[in-house]
Design a protein around this motif. Structure first.
Motif, PDB file in Angstrom:
ATOM      1  N   SER A  71      -5.062   3.659  12.874  1.00  0.00           N
ATOM      2  CA  SER A  71      -5.295   4.423  11.644  1.00  0.00           C
ATOM      3  C   SER A  71      -5.564   3.557  10.430  1.00  0.00           C
ATOM      4  CB  SER A  71      -4.085   5.312  11.356  1.00  0.00           C
ATOM      5  OG  SER A  71      -2.958   4.525  11.005  1.00  0.00           O
ATOM      6  N   LEU A  99       1.030   4.318  -2.982  1.00  0.00           N
ATOM      7  CA  LEU A  99       0.956   5.763  -2.757  1.00  0.00           C
ATOM      8  C   LEU A  99       2.083   6.491  -3.485  1.00  0.00           C
ATOM      9  CD1 LEU A  99       0.108   5.886   1.072  1.00  0.00           C
ATOM     10  CD2 LEU A  99      -1.439   6.348  -0.840  1.00  0.00           C
ATOM     11  N   LEU A 124       4.302  12.727  -1.514  1.00  0.00           N
ATOM     12  CA  LEU A 124       3.549  12.104  -0.425  1.00  0.00           C
ATOM     13  C   LEU A 124       3.883  12.827   0.874  1.00  0.00           C
ATOM     14  CD1 LEU A 124       1.652   9.829   0.531  1.00  0.00           C
ATOM     15  CD2 LEU A 124       3.684   8.381   0.807  1.00  0.00           C
ATOM     16  N   ARG A 181      -7.073  13.748   6.612  1.00  0.00           N
ATOM     17  CA  ARG A 181      -6.970  13.197   5.256  1.00  0.00           C
ATOM     18  C   ARG A 181      -5.539  12.896   4.817  1.00  0.00           C
ATOM     19  NH1 ARG A 181     -10.124  17.420   5.112  1.00  0.00           N
ATOM     20  NH2 ARG A 181      -8.755  18.651   3.792  1.00  0.00           N
ATOM     21  N   PHE A 182      -4.628  12.667   5.762  1.00  0.00           N
ATOM     22  CA  PHE A 182      -3.315  12.148   5.392  1.00  0.00           C
ATOM     23  C   PHE A 182      -3.443  10.661   5.096  1.00  0.00           C
ATOM     24  CE2 PHE A 182      -2.102  16.027   7.634  1.00  0.00           C
ATOM     25  CZ  PHE A 182      -1.188  16.551   6.733  1.00  0.00           C
ATOM     26  N   GLU A 183      -2.572  10.157   4.217  1.00  0.00           N
ATOM     27  CA  GLU A 183      -2.688   8.780   3.743  1.00  0.00           C
ATOM     28  C   GLU A 183      -1.538   7.887   4.185  1.00  0.00           C
ATOM     29  OE1 GLU A 183      -4.808   8.637  -0.376  1.00  0.00           O
ATOM     30  OE2 GLU A 183      -3.404  10.333  -0.418  1.00  0.00           O
ATOM     31  N   ALA A 184      -0.560   8.441   4.871  1.00  0.00           N
ATOM     32  CA  ALA A 184       0.553   7.668   5.425  1.00  0.00           C
ATOM     33  C   ALA A 184       1.072   8.427   6.637  1.00  0.00           C
ATOM     34  CB  ALA A 184       1.660   7.476   4.393  1.00  0.00           C
ATOM     35  N   LYS A 198      -5.316  10.950  10.341  1.00  0.00           N
ATOM     36  CA  LYS A 198      -6.190  10.332   9.345  1.00  0.00           C
ATOM     37  C   LYS A 198      -7.425  11.197   9.090  1.00  0.00           C
ATOM     38  CE  LYS A 198      -8.485   5.986   8.159  1.00  0.00           C
ATOM     39  NZ  LYS A 198      -8.754   4.592   8.589  1.00  0.00           N
ATOM     40  N   ARG A 223       1.775   7.287  -7.371  1.00  0.00           N
ATOM     41  CA  ARG A 223       0.895   8.347  -7.837  1.00  0.00           C
ATOM     42  C   ARG A 223       1.692   9.624  -8.090  1.00  0.00           C
ATOM     43  NH1 ARG A 223      -3.689   8.392  -3.237  1.00  0.00           N
ATOM     44  NH2 ARG A 223      -2.090   9.800  -2.449  1.00  0.00           N
ATOM     45  N   ARG A 272       0.830  -1.214   0.000  1.00  0.00           N
ATOM     46  CA  ARG A 272       0.000   0.000   0.000  1.00  0.00           C
ATOM     47  C   ARG A 272       0.859   1.256   0.000  1.00  0.00           C
ATOM     48  NH1 ARG A 272      -2.929   0.336   4.719  1.00  0.00           N
ATOM     49  NH2 ARG A 272      -2.065  -1.527   5.695  1.00  0.00           N
ATOM     50  N   LEU A 286      -3.430   3.062   8.320  1.00  0.00           N
ATOM     51  CA  LEU A 286      -2.643   3.717   7.276  1.00  0.00           C
ATOM     52  C   LEU A 286      -1.251   3.098   7.216  1.00  0.00           C
ATOM     53  CD1 LEU A 286      -3.488   7.504   7.891  1.00  0.00           C
ATOM     54  CD2 LEU A 286      -4.502   5.952   6.200  1.00  0.00           C
TER      55      LEU A 286
END
Length: 309
Positions: free
Chosen positions: A85, A21, A28, A46-49, A43, A24, A17, A87
């Motif tokens: 999370s 990320l 990041l 809206r953070f993804e890591a 989280k 993309r 995962r 994440l």
């Protein structure tokens, strides 16, 4: 949903995962989260890591960042941050907790705890924050051996090799070390404590794997935004201890307020309310989950065996 609900859990390994990320477009953004609550707040923003900093873990335990923590200490933090999370978490592995075999043990332990990626640095113990002076480095070949060991042991973990060479050996030495670490199996490079945008640019023009920038406060790197790092050729940026610093300052103000005022009445408007806390941790979702489970009925005694009479 709570992480206790199995159908709500990610199906891909955390390392995969994390790689997705990075595939993309754009940079990041990876803020530090030193506990499960901070992870949930990141989280919600809206953070993804997330990044798990050795300095933040150590400080939260009342210890300096000098390589004192054990692998199991770190795994405790990895489990709570990744579980809370869901994440991908990039974990600070310091110097790898020893030599090649120790690094392999660390990799497996971190993966089992839920980590997505690990950062390993080329200092010797007692290691220091990368923005302090008088750091001692291991030989480049010894660091490369650690990276190779990590790559051999991993199942999915993403490996970030950090070099602290720029401050004491110069930028060219740091770049040469980075090349060697990439050849040994590093997925990404973290050049620590670069002191101006031109140094960041020179690094990215030379090293062609993903690069990580560290935007720590009160260090050698001048303040730059994520978009500025992206323009310099960087794929990741961390804010490793920012959340802990904010929380620690707020706690200090609270204790001072109680001591001076005899209570918390002057600080109420700076507090997270009970309702906000419950919403953050999913309190009512856990209540609903608990009430949905049928209580098991335990027999009061063992059925008697028939005598045949």
């Amino acid at each position: 949903m709570t992480y206790l609900v199995a159908h709500d859990l990610p199906t891909l390994p955390a390392g995969e995962r994390f790689r997705e990320l990075l595939q993309r477009p754009g940079i990041l953004q990876i803020p530090g989260a030193h506990c499960g609550l901070a992870a949930l707040q990141a989280k919600a923003a809206r953070f993804e890591a997330l990044y798990l900093s050795g300095a933040a873990m150590s400080a939260s335990m009342g210890l300096p960042d000098l390589g004192i923590l054990t692998i199991e200490d770190v795994c405790f933090f990895v489990r709570q941050v990744s579980r809370a999370s869901q994440l991908p978490v990039l974990v600070d592995g310091d110097t790898g907790f020893g030599e090649a075999l120790n690094v392999m043990n660390m990799v497996r332990a971190f993966e089992d705890a839920g980590a997505a990626a690990v950062q390993i640095e080329d200092q010797i113990l007692p290691k220091k924050c990368g923005h302090l002076n008088d750091k001692k480095l291991i030989a480049p070949e010894d660091m490369a051996a650690k990276i190779a060991a990590a790559a051999k042991a991993r199942r999915h973990l993403y490996i970030v090799a950090r070099t602290d060479a720029a401050a004491d050996e110069g930028l060219d030495s740091a770049i040469n070390r980075a090349r060697l670490y990439v050849e040994a199996g590093a997925d990404a490079i973290f050049p620590e404590a670069l002191h101006d945008p031109e140094a960041f640019r020179k690094f990215s023009e030379t090293i062609k794997v993903p690069l990580l920038a560290n935007m720590t406060e009160f260090g050698r790197t001048p303040f730059m935004t994520a978009s500025e790092f992206e323009a310099l050729g960087y794929k990741m940026v961390i804010w490793p201890v920012s959340a802990l610093r904010m929380a620690a300052k707020a706690q200090a103000d609270l204790y001072e307020g109680i001591r001076n005022d005899g209570g918390t009445h002057r600080l109420i408007d700076r507090m997270q309310t009970r309702a906000e806390l419950y919403a953050t941790i999913g309190y009512h979702e856990y209540e609903a989950l608990d009430s949905s489970i049928i209580t098991s009925v335990t027999p009061e005694g063992m059925p008697q065996r028939s005598t045949g009479k």
